[in-house]
Scaffold this active site. Structure first.
Site, PDB file in Angstrom:
ATOM      1  N   THR A  30       4.844  -5.554   4.302  1.00 58.13           N
ATOM      2  CA  THR A  30       4.163  -4.264   4.391  1.00 58.13           C
ATOM      3  C   THR A  30       4.322  -3.637   5.770  1.00 58.13           C
ATOM      4  O   THR A  30       4.422  -2.419   5.903  1.00 58.13           O
ATOM      5  CB  THR A  30       2.668  -4.426   4.063  1.00 58.13           C
ATOM      6  OG1 THR A  30       2.538  -4.955   2.741  1.00 58.13           O
ATOM      7  CG2 THR A  30       1.934  -3.107   4.146  1.00 58.13           C
ATOM      8  N   TYR A  43       3.910   1.999  -1.731  1.00 60.54           N
ATOM      9  CA  TYR A  43       4.959   1.816  -0.733  1.00 60.54           C
ATOM     10  C   TYR A  43       5.929   0.741  -1.189  1.00 60.54           C
ATOM     11  O   TYR A  43       5.645  -0.041  -2.100  1.00 60.54           O
ATOM     12  CB  TYR A  43       4.365   1.433   0.623  1.00 60.54           C
ATOM     13  CG  TYR A  43       3.646   0.109   0.626  1.00 60.54           C
ATOM     14  CD1 TYR A  43       4.303  -1.070   0.982  1.00 60.54           C
ATOM     15  CD2 TYR A  43       2.301   0.022   0.268  1.00 60.54           C
ATOM     16  CE1 TYR A  43       3.658  -2.287   0.971  1.00 60.54           C
ATOM     17  CE2 TYR A  43       1.645  -1.192   0.261  1.00 60.54           C
ATOM     18  CZ  TYR A  43       2.318  -2.348   0.613  1.00 60.54           C
ATOM     19  OH  TYR A  43       1.680  -3.552   0.590  1.00 60.54           O
ATOM     20  N   ASP A 110       1.021 -11.492   2.029  1.00 62.52           N
ATOM     21  CA  ASP A 110       0.678 -12.276   0.837  1.00 62.52           C
ATOM     22  C   ASP A 110       0.908 -13.767   1.023  1.00 62.52           C
ATOM     23  O   ASP A 110       0.116 -14.587   0.544  1.00 62.52           O
ATOM     24  CB  ASP A 110       1.471 -11.778  -0.370  1.00 62.52           C
ATOM     25  CG  ASP A 110       0.940 -10.458  -0.909  1.00 62.52           C
ATOM     26  OD1 ASP A 110      -0.147 -10.039  -0.492  1.00 62.52           O
ATOM     27  OD2 ASP A 110       1.629  -9.843  -1.750  1.00 62.52           O
ATOM     28  N   LYS A 182      -5.729 -15.492   3.747  1.00 59.32           N
ATOM     29  CA  LYS A 182      -6.006 -14.109   3.363  1.00 59.32           C
ATOM     30  C   LYS A 182      -7.208 -14.094   2.427  1.00 59.32           C
ATOM     31  O   LYS A 182      -7.249 -14.830   1.440  1.00 59.32           O
ATOM     32  CB  LYS A 182      -4.777 -13.503   2.675  1.00 59.32           C
ATOM     33  CG  LYS A 182      -4.889 -12.010   2.407  1.00 59.32           C
ATOM     34  CD  LYS A 182      -3.575 -11.452   1.846  1.00 59.32           C
ATOM     35  CE  LYS A 182      -3.664  -9.948   1.652  1.00 59.32           C
ATOM     36  NZ  LYS A 182      -2.382  -9.371   1.154  1.00 59.32           N
TER      37      LYS A 182
END
Length: 347
Positions: A30, A43, A110, A182
């Site tokens: 990202t 995106y 991720d 995360k």
């Protein structure tokens, strides 16, 4: 050298005088994403090069002498053994040849924690390796990538970062590779270390503040396996009304190890537990972890690990337990007692 942990080799001294030399290895994610017209906020990952990322952040050249290399251009959902091995080899080569005083890796969020943990277990030396990403793409109005990248370089360039293993730097926090995970799908406040907290902080006013001394981070490394692939280890997720099918399916597809993302203290249903016991008897490594966000999985409490030939993951979540299991199996460590010793030793 087999899979037995080795003491980390001291990193070579930085060149005398001048700015520290930081090698930036870009993988996509990202942080390198660009807007897509398919939906608001949509995106595509990995569209911007590492060189372009560095050029977009004012003041980086005042922190360090920077050199960027593109390792891959993928979203981290597609992270794979080939990229992991390429990163590990390039980092080790840069350190062994004294090409860099530290490394920064740009990465999608991720699987950032898995890459960090893998590298923490295979890269030798005490020079800092910092992995960084963002929750918003580079084209977003309030992109978090530039600030994160600035702070990542700042941490990698700081001599106090030596000897701390691989670190993740995002949202003004420095997290250790073992514990970082995360915790939110979209918020920039997503990475945390549930069991021990951040190892440090970065802020514009106070600079870098480490919460512990670097000497506290004693770690071993494992030999990078030959070839481009780690052994097949599957994660089986426990849930209510679970049967043996997921375990049997993993065995049928050639798994050398199975990590249970168990309920509570790494537990699961009787049918699944029986299937795991049968797997262990066939020589398949079975590691009990938990789907719960924090806490340790303990031996022989609800499950008779000694009888069943199981290993417990301690504080490692399922995805990190899988990485360590792969490295251990690749190094020929398959006896439950030796596997357990390796899991316990990493804390």
């Amino acid at each position: 050298m087999g899979a037995t942990a080795q003491a980390a080799e001291p990193g070579k001294d930085a060149s005398a005088g001048g700015l520290p030399r930081i090698l930036v290895l870009a993988t996509g994610g990202t942080i390198a994403g660009q807007a897509d017209a398919r939906a608001t906020g949509a995106y595509k990952s990995g569209q911007i090069t590492g060189e372009q990322l560095m050029q977009s952040v004012p003041g980086l050249d005042k922190l360090a002498k920077l050199n960027a290399e593109q390792i891959s251009s993928i979203g981290s959902q597609d992270m794979n053994d080939k990229v992991w091995f390429a990163l590990a080899r390039r980092i080790q080569d840069a350190f062994d040849k004294n090409e860099a005083d530290g490394v920064v890796i740009t990465h999608g969020t991720d699987t950032l924690e898995e890459t960090a943990f893998f590298l923490d277990n295979v890269v030798r030396g005490d020079k800092p390796v910092v992995i960084v990403g963002s929750m918003r793409p580079a084209t977003a109005v309030s992109a978090d990538g530039p600030g994160n990248l600035y702070e990542a370089v700042q941490v990698a360039a700081d001599p106090r970062s030596r000897g701390r293993g691989v670190m993740a730097v995002l949202n003004d926090k420095i997290q250790g590779a073992r514990s970082v995970t995360k915790t939110n799908t979209t918020s920039i406040e997503t990475f945390s270390s549930p069991n021990d907290g951040p190892i440090g902080y970065v802020d514009a006013a106070g600079g870098i503040r480490f919460m512990t001394q670097g000497a506290a981070f004693r770690r071993g490394t494992y030999q990078l396996p030959a070839g481009e692939q780690l052994p097949r280890v599957e994660i089986v997720y426990s849930h209510a009304n679970m049967d043996a099918v997921p375990v049997e399916d993993a065995i049928a597809h050639g798994a050398k190890g199975i990590v249970l993302a168990g309920v509570g203290d790494g537990n699961t249903s009787k049918p699944a537990l029986d299937a795991l016991e049968a797997a262990a008897k066939k020589g398949i490594t079975v590691v009990r972890s938990t789907r719960v966000r924090s806490g340790f999985v303990t031996r022989n409490v609800e499950v008779d690990d000694d009888k069943n030939g199981f290993v417990v993951s301690e504080d490692l979540n399922p995805q990190k337990a899988r990485v360590l299991t792969q490295l251990l199996i690749a190094g020929g460590v398959t006896a439950p007692a030796e596997l357990q010793k390796a899991f316990t030793a990493t804390w």
